[in-house]
Design a protein around this motif. Structure first.
Motif, PDB file in Angstrom:
ATOM      1  N   ALA A  19     -18.505  51.754  50.477  1.00  0.00           N
ATOM      2  CA  ALA A  19     -18.046  51.927  51.858  1.00  0.00           C
ATOM      3  C   ALA A  19     -19.232  52.092  52.801  1.00  0.00           C
ATOM      4  N   CYS A  20     -20.235  52.820  52.353  1.00  0.00           N
ATOM      5  CA  CYS A  20     -21.441  53.024  53.139  1.00  0.00           C
ATOM      6  C   CYS A  20     -22.113  51.686  53.457  1.00  0.00           C
ATOM      7  N   GLU A  21     -22.231  50.812  52.452  1.00  0.00           N
ATOM      8  CA  GLU A  21     -22.869  49.514  52.703  1.00  0.00           C
ATOM      9  C   GLU A  21     -22.029  48.640  53.627  1.00  0.00           C
ATOM     10  N   LEU A  22     -20.715  48.685  53.468  1.00  0.00           N
ATOM     11  CA  LEU A  22     -19.855  47.940  54.390  1.00  0.00           C
ATOM     12  C   LEU A  22     -20.131  48.357  55.835  1.00  0.00           C
ATOM     13  N   PHE A  23     -20.278  49.651  56.046  1.00  0.00           N
ATOM     14  CA  PHE A  23     -20.532  50.162  57.393  1.00  0.00           C
ATOM     15  C   PHE A  23     -21.887  49.700  57.916  1.00  0.00           C
ATOM     16  N   VAL A  24     -22.938  49.871  57.125  1.00  0.00           N
ATOM     17  CA  VAL A  24     -24.279  49.468  57.551  1.00  0.00           C
ATOM     18  C   VAL A  24     -24.340  47.962  57.790  1.00  0.00           C
ATOM     19  N   ALA A  25     -23.596  47.189  57.011  1.00  0.00           N
ATOM     20  CA  ALA A  25     -23.582  45.734  57.165  1.00  0.00           C
ATOM     21  C   ALA A  25     -22.798  45.285  58.386  1.00  0.00           C
ATOM     22  N   GLY A  26     -22.165  46.212  59.100  1.00  0.00           N
ATOM     23  CA  GLY A  26     -21.493  45.863  60.344  1.00  0.00           C
ATOM     24  C   GLY A  26     -20.001  45.689  60.273  1.00  0.00           C
ATOM     25  N   TYR A  27     -19.384  46.125  59.185  1.00  0.00           N
ATOM     26  CA  TYR A  27     -17.934  45.946  59.058  1.00  0.00           C
ATOM     27  C   TYR A  27     -17.167  46.993  59.855  1.00  0.00           C
ATOM     28  N   LYS A  28     -16.024  46.575  60.340  1.00  0.00           N
ATOM     29  CA  LYS A  28     -15.102  47.450  61.063  1.00  0.00           C
ATOM     30  C   LYS A  28     -13.972  47.852  60.132  1.00  0.00           C
ATOM     31  N   PHE A  29     -13.608  49.135  60.137  1.00  0.00           N
ATOM     32  CA  PHE A  29     -12.562  49.667  59.269  1.00  0.00           C
ATOM     33  C   PHE A  29     -11.262  49.772  60.064  1.00  0.00           C
ATOM     34  N   SER A  30     -10.287  48.930  59.715  1.00  0.00           N
ATOM     35  CA  SER A  30      -9.015  48.866  60.425  1.00  0.00           C
ATOM     36  C   SER A  30      -7.896  49.364  59.516  1.00  0.00           C
ATOM     37  N   VAL A  31      -7.206  50.404  59.951  1.00  0.00           N
ATOM     38  CA  VAL A  31      -6.150  51.020  59.143  1.00  0.00           C
ATOM     39  C   VAL A  31      -4.842  50.265  59.368  1.00  0.00           C
ATOM     40  N   LEU A  32      -4.203  49.818  58.276  1.00  0.00           N
ATOM     41  CA  LEU A  32      -2.920  49.124  58.369  1.00  0.00           C
ATOM     42  C   LEU A  32      -1.795  50.142  58.529  1.00  0.00           C
ATOM     43  N   ASP A  33      -0.766  49.765  59.288  1.00  0.00           N
ATOM     44  CA  ASP A  33       0.242  50.754  59.693  1.00  0.00           C
ATOM     45  C   ASP A  33       1.304  51.075  58.652  1.00  0.00           C
ATOM     46  N   THR A  34       1.677  50.110  57.807  1.00  0.00           N
ATOM     47  CA  THR A  34       2.775  50.364  56.867  1.00  0.00           C
ATOM     48  C   THR A  34       2.347  50.315  55.400  1.00  0.00           C
ATOM     49  N   ALA A  35       1.128  49.934  55.133  1.00  0.00           N
ATOM     50  CA  ALA A  35       0.650  49.796  53.758  1.00  0.00           C
ATOM     51  C   ALA A  35      -0.032  51.076  53.290  1.00  0.00           C
ATOM     52  N   PHE A  36       0.010  51.329  51.987  1.00  0.00           N
ATOM     53  CA  PHE A  36      -0.645  52.502  51.417  1.00  0.00           C
ATOM     54  C   PHE A  36      -0.800  52.309  49.917  1.00  0.00           C
ATOM     55  N   VAL A  37      -1.570  53.196  49.279  1.00  0.00           N
ATOM     56  CA  VAL A  37      -1.693  53.231  47.830  1.00  0.00           C
ATOM     57  C   VAL A  37      -1.445  54.658  47.369  1.00  0.00           C
ATOM     58  N   MET A  38      -1.027  54.822  46.101  1.00  0.00           N
ATOM     59  CA  MET A  38      -0.654  56.135  45.569  1.00  0.00           C
ATOM     60  C   MET A  38      -1.288  56.355  44.205  1.00  0.00           C
ATOM     61  N   HIS A  39      -1.784  57.562  43.998  1.00  0.00           N
ATOM     62  CA  HIS A  39      -2.243  57.963  42.673  1.00  0.00           C
ATOM     63  C   HIS A  39      -1.095  58.664  41.952  1.00  0.00           C
ATOM     64  N   LEU A  40      -0.906  58.342  40.683  1.00  0.00           N
ATOM     65  CA  LEU A  40       0.193  58.904  39.906  1.00  0.00           C
ATOM     66  C   LEU A  40      -0.195  60.276  39.382  1.00  0.00           C
ATOM     67  N   GLY A  41       0.218  61.300  40.107  1.00  0.00           N
ATOM     68  CA  GLY A  41      -0.115  62.681  39.755  1.00  0.00           C
ATOM     69  C   GLY A  41      -1.085  63.289  40.745  1.00  0.00           C
ATOM     70  N   PHE A  42      -1.012  64.615  40.910  1.00  0.00           N
ATOM     71  CA  PHE A  42      -1.941  65.328  41.789  1.00  0.00           C
ATOM     72  C   PHE A  42      -3.310  65.421  41.118  1.00  0.00           C
ATOM     73  N   LYS A  43      -4.366  65.241  41.908  1.00  0.00           N
ATOM     74  CA  LYS A  43      -5.728  65.428  41.430  1.00  0.00           C
ATOM     75  C   LYS A  43      -6.090  66.904  41.546  1.00  0.00           C
ATOM     76  N   THR A  44      -6.387  67.547  40.410  1.00  0.00           N
ATOM     77  CA  THR A  44      -6.772  68.959  40.395  1.00  0.00           C
ATOM     78  C   THR A  44      -8.020  69.138  39.555  1.00  0.00           C
ATOM     79  N   SER A  45      -8.651  70.282  39.673  1.00  0.00           N
ATOM     80  CA  SER A  45      -9.924  70.515  38.995  1.00  0.00           C
ATOM     81  C   SER A  45      -9.798  70.451  37.478  1.00  0.00           C
ATOM     82  N   ASP A  46      -8.633  70.813  36.949  1.00  0.00           N
ATOM     83  CA  ASP A  46      -8.489  70.784  35.491  1.00  0.00           C
ATOM     84  C   ASP A  46      -8.238  69.377  34.955  1.00  0.00           C
TER      85      ASP A  46
END
Length: 411
Positions: free
Chosen positions: A348-375
């Protein structure tokens, strides 16, 4: 003179006939079987020799063997594809592939990391998975990556016998290997460093597509994301050679689900689960600042239905690591990052330095199966994070030289 000319034509004819006879004979000799396959339609070798099945190429570091196209999708999209989902997995996490392809139902490339001592089993298991769950055979192309150039042995030959049975969408042989402990280790808990960025690049390198969505194998995209994104692109007429206007990448807000068995397909369902505390932003507990720039509150108020569109743009800031759809002209992942930490932030850092624009889509998303916790994490996580943090500092300095005209910095 006439006789001499006739004799010349006669000997020429004899020479040509002899060459044709020798050529036809050579096609039926064992040493020229490949040549016969090229010229004769009836030559089909469904199970090539083990030496051919074990052919590989090396990664740029020369330390990993890459076995491309171990199995190819039966129904690949027209080349080039418009959008392809890329993912990577250890042996243990192969069980997520059927669920992922069931949600995506379009072209996918999966890079599988296999320790050298277990290469002999992977072909049989992947073949069994394709036979147990036809959607895998239809849409998924598998590549295999294994460490150890000097290691003996390659990919095993595909089993010729009947499939012994399926347990759900997976072959019985897979579960036998997991239960026995041979395939039970998680991604970052292996005897060899897990090369996540190399795996991401392998999945992309052997896939001809205009756009790529790279996610982890234990995640799911929102329902109809593939077809909705194609409809979103249609007015722009993007091609392989023409990147998006303003060097644009498309951000998919990421979430975690408390119960993996309740996966919302569309935004209204997801918002309901959030209000019921059954879903939350990705890495909410582990690294909130890694996702906070997505601006979840703003996304919640964006349209929930209708044709997909860009809701708003966000300027990247460290340590944001969004999940994005990128054009094929986008930079690759840096393969030096292995195990845990900074593997997606660096991209993501290189995309930014290379001049890319980050555009958030309004209805799309991704999901992780399960909560991320320290254990959920392995014991060496902190050590790996510190090591990759030092590498990230070097990486940022290298970007200054790679993009000398850029006014952007990874800070």
């Amino acid at each position: 003179m006439i006789c001499r000319a006739r004799r010349r034509r006669y000997w020429t004819f004899c020479a040509v006939l002899l060459i044709l006879i020798l050529f036809a004979f050579s096609l039926h000799t064992p040493t020229n079987e490949k040549l016969r396959n090229i010229f004769c339609n009836d030559a089909v070798d469904p199970d090539p020799p083990a030496a051919e099945q074990s052919s590989f190429v090396l990664d740029t570091s020369g330390t990993y063997r890459i076995f491309p196209d171990v199995f190819s999708a039966h129904a690949p999209p027209p080349a080039p594809a418009v959008l392809t989902l890329l993912t990577h997995t250890s042996l243990n996490n192969l069980r997520y592939v059927p669920r992922l392809v069931e949600r995506w139902t379009a072209g996918m490339a999966v890079a599988v990391f296999v320790p050298p001592g277990l290469l002999g089993e992977i072909r049989e298991v992947l073949d069994g998975m394709r036979r147990c769950y036809p959607l895998v055979a239809e849409y998924v192309t598998f590549h295999v990556v294994s460490p150890g150039v000097g290691e003996k042995g390659g990919l095993g030959r595909r089993g010729k016998g009947e499939l012994r049975g399926c347990n759900g969408s997976l072959p019985l042989r897979y579960w036998e290997l997991v239960i026995s402990g041979q395939w039970a280790s998680q991604n970052y808990n292996l005897d060899h460093p897990y090369p996540n960025n190399l795996l991401r690049n392998v999945a992309r390198r052997f896939t001809l597509s205009q756009f790529y969505l790279t996610i982890d194998v234990d995640m799911l995209p929102s329902g109809d994301l593939y077809t909705d994104f194609l409809a979103f692109l249609s007015p722009f007429n993007y091609t392989l050679a023409t990147p998006p206007l303003d060097h644009q990448v498309f951000v998919l807000p990421a979430f975690e689900l408390r119960r993996p068995d309740t996966t919302p397909a569309h935004k209204p369902q997801l918002l309901t689960q959030m209000h019921q505390l059954q879903a939350r932003p990705f890495y909410f507990e582990m690294c909130w600042k890694c996702q906070q720039p997505t601006d979840y509150r703003r996304w919640e108020t964006a349209p929930t239905e209708g044709k997909m569109a860009v809701a708003y743009d966000v300027e990247w800031r460290d340590p944001w690591e969004p999940f994005v759809i990128v054009h094929r002209s986008a930079p690759w992942f840096d393969e030096r990052f292995k195990q845990y930490g900074f593997n997606r932030i660096s991209h993501a850092c290189e995309l930014f330095v290379a001049g890319y624009k980050f555009s958030v889509l309004d209805t799309a998303f991704v999901m992780h199966l399960g909560f991320k916790t320290s254990d959920n994490f392995h014991q060496t996580k902190t050590e790996e994070l510190n090591q990759n943090r030092r590498l990230f500092a070097i990486f940022k300095e290298e970007l200054r030289m790679k993009y000398p005209d850029s006014t952007r910095k990874c800070e």
